[in-house]
Design a protein around this motif. Structure first.
Motif, PDB file in Angstrom:
ATOM      1  N   UNK A  12      -8.396   4.986  -2.016  1.00 56.13           N
ATOM      2  CA  UNK A  12      -8.130   3.992  -3.042  1.00 56.13           C
ATOM      3  C   UNK A  12      -8.625   4.530  -4.374  1.00 56.13           C
ATOM      4  N   UNK A  13      -8.122   3.953  -5.453  1.00 60.25           N
ATOM      5  CA  UNK A  13      -8.606   4.348  -6.774  1.00 60.25           C
ATOM      6  C   UNK A  13     -10.103   4.088  -6.878  1.00 60.25           C
ATOM      7  N   UNK A  21      -8.184  -0.994  -8.202  1.00 62.65           N
ATOM      8  CA  UNK A  21      -7.145  -0.811  -7.185  1.00 62.65           C
ATOM      9  C   UNK A  21      -5.729  -1.006  -7.715  1.00 62.65           C
ATOM     10  N   UNK A  22      -5.582  -1.734  -8.818  1.00 56.97           N
ATOM     11  CA  UNK A  22      -4.266  -2.000  -9.403  1.00 56.97           C
ATOM     12  C   UNK A  22      -4.035  -1.200 -10.680  1.00 56.97           C
ATOM     13  N   UNK A  23      -4.871  -0.216 -10.945  1.00 54.16           N
ATOM     14  CA  UNK A  23      -4.750   0.534 -12.198  1.00 54.16           C
ATOM     15  C   UNK A  23      -3.373   1.187 -12.326  1.00 54.16           C
ATOM     16  N   UNK A  47      -3.116   7.961  -5.612  1.00 58.01           N
ATOM     17  CA  UNK A  47      -3.864   6.760  -5.974  1.00 58.01           C
ATOM     18  C   UNK A  47      -3.027   5.497  -6.133  1.00 58.01           C
ATOM     19  N   UNK A  48      -1.742   5.634  -6.420  1.00 60.89           N
ATOM     20  CA  UNK A  48      -0.936   4.459  -6.760  1.00 60.89           C
ATOM     21  C   UNK A  48      -0.902   3.457  -5.611  1.00 60.89           C
ATOM     22  N   UNK A  49      -0.927   2.189  -5.986  1.00 60.83           N
ATOM     23  CA  UNK A  49      -0.726   1.105  -5.014  1.00 60.83           C
ATOM     24  C   UNK A  49       0.780   0.943  -4.862  1.00 60.83           C
ATOM     25  N   UNK A  50       1.263   1.034  -3.644  1.00 62.33           N
ATOM     26  CA  UNK A  50       2.689   0.947  -3.378  1.00 62.33           C
ATOM     27  C   UNK A  50       3.034  -0.432  -2.824  1.00 62.33           C
ATOM     28  N   UNK A  51       4.265  -0.868  -3.078  1.00 59.15           N
ATOM     29  CA  UNK A  51       4.715  -2.198  -2.654  1.00 59.15           C
ATOM     30  C   UNK A  51       6.005  -2.076  -1.852  1.00 59.15           C
TER      31      UNK A  51
END
Length: 342
Positions: A12-13, A21-23, A47-51
């Motif tokens: 995680x970031x 976490x949402x950066x 690092x990206x949060x994926x959806x």
């Protein structure tokens, strides 16, 4: 419902700020951000949060949750986006998502399509903030992972900052700690979903104002963001940036943003493809058609010599029933022979 990873999942970031976490995240996009796309994006962005694509709560209630929620642990951190407006049904769907291994449940309050409106979810719910709050409360009671909301800055004639402010107050009251805001309003009548992503003007300042008025809230901005320079500028005002179509049509932008924000080395594009090949081979062996994976790779060499030849080989050959990784290698060979590809 979660496949076994073939290597360690990315971290995680780092918690450098409340919204860490949402950066950086990649937007949920219908017909685009399926599990193959997310696997590919993870290779470019540790690092990206994926959806996920939006999954309706009704589909999970009456369909095949194992198929709809399937993903690889390598994609983590990955969030499940839900569409719906029935609090009990959404709560049940959220429980399924948490059990499947997703790290976040996101409620879609931004999609303007006619099909979504007919089901009473998406952007039309911005007119019913009390109902959205009830949905959030039900989902938060059902799961231990974060429940977030993705919305627009307005809808139809409801286009005053005060309306957005009141909507946000309702979300905070329901327990929302992260709000993802597409910085365009939605026109529910008269514009197609594609036009709703382009015609209504962007209003980033309205999202910045929201952060000033709700400093305790993690605010993520989305809409029209295409470069690492733009990402850095937005992060001066809000907690996170969500990339949408740019990350799909020019996926290497994810690597450039990673380099700028986290110091990750810029990977060679060919090396990214080589790292993807074992995944492709495993999917082919499991019965996945090559075209379902290669369609996400077409923009990798965007703007570079040979990009047209690379796309052409994939477009012409990947749809064949017997297509295998040799098509990928042929596309790479064409990419390195730009004169022949012209």
């Amino acid at each position: 419902m979660t496949d076994q990873p073939d290597r360690a999942s990315p971290p995680d970031a780092e918690p450098t700020r409340s919204g860490a976490p949402w950066r950086l995240s990649v937007a949920p996009m219908m017909d685009w951000t399926d599990r193959h796309c997310r696997y590919f994006h993870r290779l470019l962005s540790p690092h990206a949060r994926l959806y996920t694509e939006m999954v309706t709560s009704a589909a999970l209630a009456h369909g095949d949750p194992a198929r709809l929620l399937r993903h690889s642990a390598f994609e983590q951190p990955v969030a499940l986006q839900l569409g719906g407006s029935d609090p009990a049904e959404l709560a049940a769907a959220a429980r399924l998502g948490e059990a499947a291994g997703y790290v976040e449940i996101n409620l879609n309050v931004g999609c303007p399509s006619d099909r979504v409106q007919s089901g009473r979810f998406g952007a039309c719910l911005m007119r019913e903030p009390a109902l959205v709050a009830d949905c959030v409360v039900a989902m938060r009671a059902a799961v231990a992972i974060p429940v977030t909301v993705k919305c627009r800055i307005g809808v139809d004639e409801q286009d005053d900052y005060h309306d957005l402010q009141q909507f946000t107050e309702r979300m905070v009251g329901a327990g929302v700690e992260t709000l993802i805001v597409h910085a365009r309003k939605a026109w529910l009548k008269g514009l197609s979903p594609k036009e709703n992503r382009e015609v209504p003007p962007l209003n980033y300042r309205r999202v910045y104002q929201l952060k000033q008025d709700f400093p305790q809230l993690c605010i993520v901005i989305n809409g029209g963001i295409t470069s690492e320079e733009a990402v850095e500028e937005h992060l001066r005002h809000v907690d996170g940036v969500m990339l949408g179509r740019a990350a799909y049509h020019d996926p290497y932008v994810l690597a450039r943003v990673e380099h700028r924000l986290y110091g990750e080395p810029l990977p060679e594009r060919d090396a990214v493809i080589e790292r993807l090949l074992p995944y492709i081979e495993a999917e082919l062996a499991a019965g996945t058609a090559l075209k379902h994976i290669t369609r996400h790779l077409l923009g990798l060499y965007q703007g570079l010599p040979g990009a047209r030849g690379f796309r052409r080989v994939l477009s012409e050959r990947a749809h064949r029933n017997d297509a295998g990784v040799e098509v990928i290698r042929a596309a790479l060979e064409q990419r390195h022979a730009p004169a022949a590809a012209a």
